[in-house]
Design a protein around this motif. Structure first.
Motif, PDB file in Angstrom:
ATOM      1  N   VAL A 188      36.641  48.859  32.334  1.00 32.25           N
ATOM      2  CA  VAL A 188      37.381  47.751  31.741  1.00 32.25           C
ATOM      3  C   VAL A 188      37.191  47.743  30.226  1.00 32.25           C
ATOM      4  O   VAL A 188      36.064  47.816  29.730  1.00 32.25           O
ATOM      5  CB  VAL A 188      36.929  46.407  32.337  1.00 32.25           C
ATOM      6  N   ARG A 211      38.638  45.973  26.317  1.00 33.86           N
ATOM      7  CA  ARG A 211      39.139  44.717  25.785  1.00 33.86           C
ATOM      8  C   ARG A 211      40.662  44.659  25.951  1.00 33.86           C
ATOM      9  O   ARG A 211      41.362  45.620  25.646  1.00 33.86           O
ATOM     10  CB  ARG A 211      38.755  44.582  24.306  1.00 33.86           C
ATOM     11  N   ASP A 247      42.135  44.232  28.879  1.00 30.47           N
ATOM     12  CA  ASP A 247      42.423  44.427  30.295  1.00 30.47           C
ATOM     13  C   ASP A 247      42.377  43.100  31.038  1.00 30.47           C
ATOM     14  O   ASP A 247      41.495  42.260  30.798  1.00 30.47           O
ATOM     15  CB  ASP A 247      41.399  45.366  30.940  1.00 30.47           C
ATOM     16  N   THR A 248      43.327  42.895  31.940  1.00 26.09           N
ATOM     17  CA  THR A 248      43.283  41.768  32.855  1.00 26.09           C
ATOM     18  C   THR A 248      43.450  42.313  34.263  1.00 26.09           C
ATOM     19  O   THR A 248      43.836  43.475  34.449  1.00 26.09           O
ATOM     20  CB  THR A 248      44.419  40.756  32.577  1.00 26.09           C
ATOM     21  N   LEU A 249      43.177  41.474  35.228  1.00 28.02           N
ATOM     22  CA  LEU A 249      43.325  41.900  36.618  1.00 28.02           C
ATOM     23  C   LEU A 249      44.756  42.361  36.880  1.00 28.02           C
ATOM     24  O   LEU A 249      44.983  43.388  37.533  1.00 28.02           O
ATOM     25  CB  LEU A 249      42.950  40.750  37.548  1.00 28.02           C
ATOM     26  N   THR A 257      47.091  43.485  34.657  1.00 20.63           N
ATOM     27  CA  THR A 257      47.477  44.718  33.961  1.00 20.63           C
ATOM     28  C   THR A 257      46.827  45.937  34.596  1.00 20.63           C
ATOM     29  O   THR A 257      47.439  47.009  34.661  1.00 20.63           O
ATOM     30  CB  THR A 257      47.123  44.651  32.467  1.00 20.63           C
ATOM     31  N   SER A 269      36.636  35.415  38.817  1.00 22.62           N
ATOM     32  CA  SER A 269      36.367  35.710  37.414  1.00 22.62           C
ATOM     33  C   SER A 269      37.173  36.914  36.950  1.00 22.62           C
ATOM     34  O   SER A 269      37.577  37.763  37.745  1.00 22.62           O
ATOM     35  CB  SER A 269      34.873  35.980  37.203  1.00 22.62           C
ATOM     36  N   SER A 270      37.389  36.994  35.639  1.00 24.46           N
ATOM     37  CA  SER A 270      38.113  38.118  35.066  1.00 24.46           C
ATOM     38  C   SER A 270      37.198  39.332  34.982  1.00 24.46           C
ATOM     39  O   SER A 270      35.977  39.194  34.893  1.00 24.46           O
ATOM     40  CB  SER A 270      38.626  37.767  33.660  1.00 24.46           C
TER      41      SER A 270
END
Length: 295
Positions: free
Chosen positions: A49, A51, A53-55, A57, A80-81
């Motif tokens: 992961v 910076r 990045d999201t679940l 994307t 949580s992310s």
């Protein structure tokens, strides 16, 4: 231990120490069962992961649903992310990893999760008695229930694929579907149909297409694979001779080779093992050749 907690335990192990640790034979499954796809459990990747990045994307990058990523990574179970610098387990398809309960078979697992038994069989490397399996097309949820992912898109264009691999109709030695192996007595899934014919009988393309494989392939022996329009594919196995090359365009009725006994034929009588497969999000899925064989 309930099925739900078995699943959580497995996901925890997958995330913490990796599949090759909990499945010491995973990397050798494909070598042991030639002609089958590489098992899904041997195809997991890791995503570090960064910076931004999201679940969502990350899921989109690997063509997966967020629920699949959450289910495979216990650190995300609380909503949580993904933490920057952490590593996530990335499966090849949407699905879950489950333990086969003692005394049950993977066929019972297929029934439990409402997936095609033959797809579950092949996606796990055609193992006879696996301890842990990847179940495709199932979504994880925090309350322990499971929902079905959208069905894998499969091209079914039977009107565009119709023909017969011989100049005349022959007897079927072993049909498509669940069968008893006449050599071992074991129940197995027969992904094609065995058409009885003497060694040396000419084998013809059932429809126009492009040759994508033309050589020896494990238990298939000498194998020719043709891709057709509509996301369909025909396979001709146990050939004695091969008369085409990869990349060659062929017409319906064109000579591909001759019947042989190469590989590991199931029936003792000489035959052509013929398959039709359809392209889907889970790879080339076996179809019933009966729907496409038109003498």
């Amino acid at each position: 231990m309930t099925v739900f907690y078995r699943l959580l335990l497995l996901c925890g192990l997958v995330s913490t120490i990796g599949l090759t640790t909990i499945l010491p034979n995973a990397s050798r499954v494909n070598a042991a069962v030639e002609g089958c796809p590489i098992p899904a459990l041997s195809r997991f990747k890791r995503h570090k992961v960064v910076r931004g990045d999201t679940l969502v994307t990350i899921a989109q990058r690997y063509n997966l649903s967020p629920e699949t990523l959450i289910g495979m990574n216990p650190s995300l179970h609380d909503g949580s992310s993904p933490a920057v610098g952490s590593e996530l387990q990335i499966p090849p398809y949407n699905g879950v990893v489950v333990e086969v309960p003692q005394g049950q078979t993977w066929r019972q697992v297929a029934t439990r999760y409402k997936v095609r038994p033959d797809t579950l069989f092949e996606i796990n490397g055609c193992q006879a008695n696996p301890r842990i399996v990847f179940v495709p097309g199932v979504n994880w949820s925090p309350n322990g229930s499971f929902t079905q992912s959208p069905r894998p898109s499969t091209a079914r264009a039977s009107a565009q694929l119709a023909g017969y691999p011989f100049s005349q109709t022959v007897e079927v030695g072993l049909p498509y579907g669940w069968q008893i192996n006449p050599n071992t007595g074991e129940v197995f899934f027969h992904s094609g149909v065995d058409l009885l014919a003497p060694v040396g009988t000419p084998v013809e393309a059932i429809a126009p297409g492009t040759v994508v494989f033309a050589k020896e392939q494990g238990t298939y022996g000498n194998l020719v694979i043709i891709n057709h329009n509509g996301g369909l594919q025909s396979r001709y196995a146990h050939l004695d001779s091969i008369n085409v090359k990869v990349g060659q365009k062929v017409n319906q009725g064109q000579l591909l080779g001759t019947v042989g006994t190469t590989g590991q034929p199931t029936a003792k009588q000489p035959h052509l093992h013929f398959e039709v497969r359809a392209s889907s999000s889970l790879g080339w899925v076996a179809e019933n050749p009966k729907d496409y064989l038109k003498p």
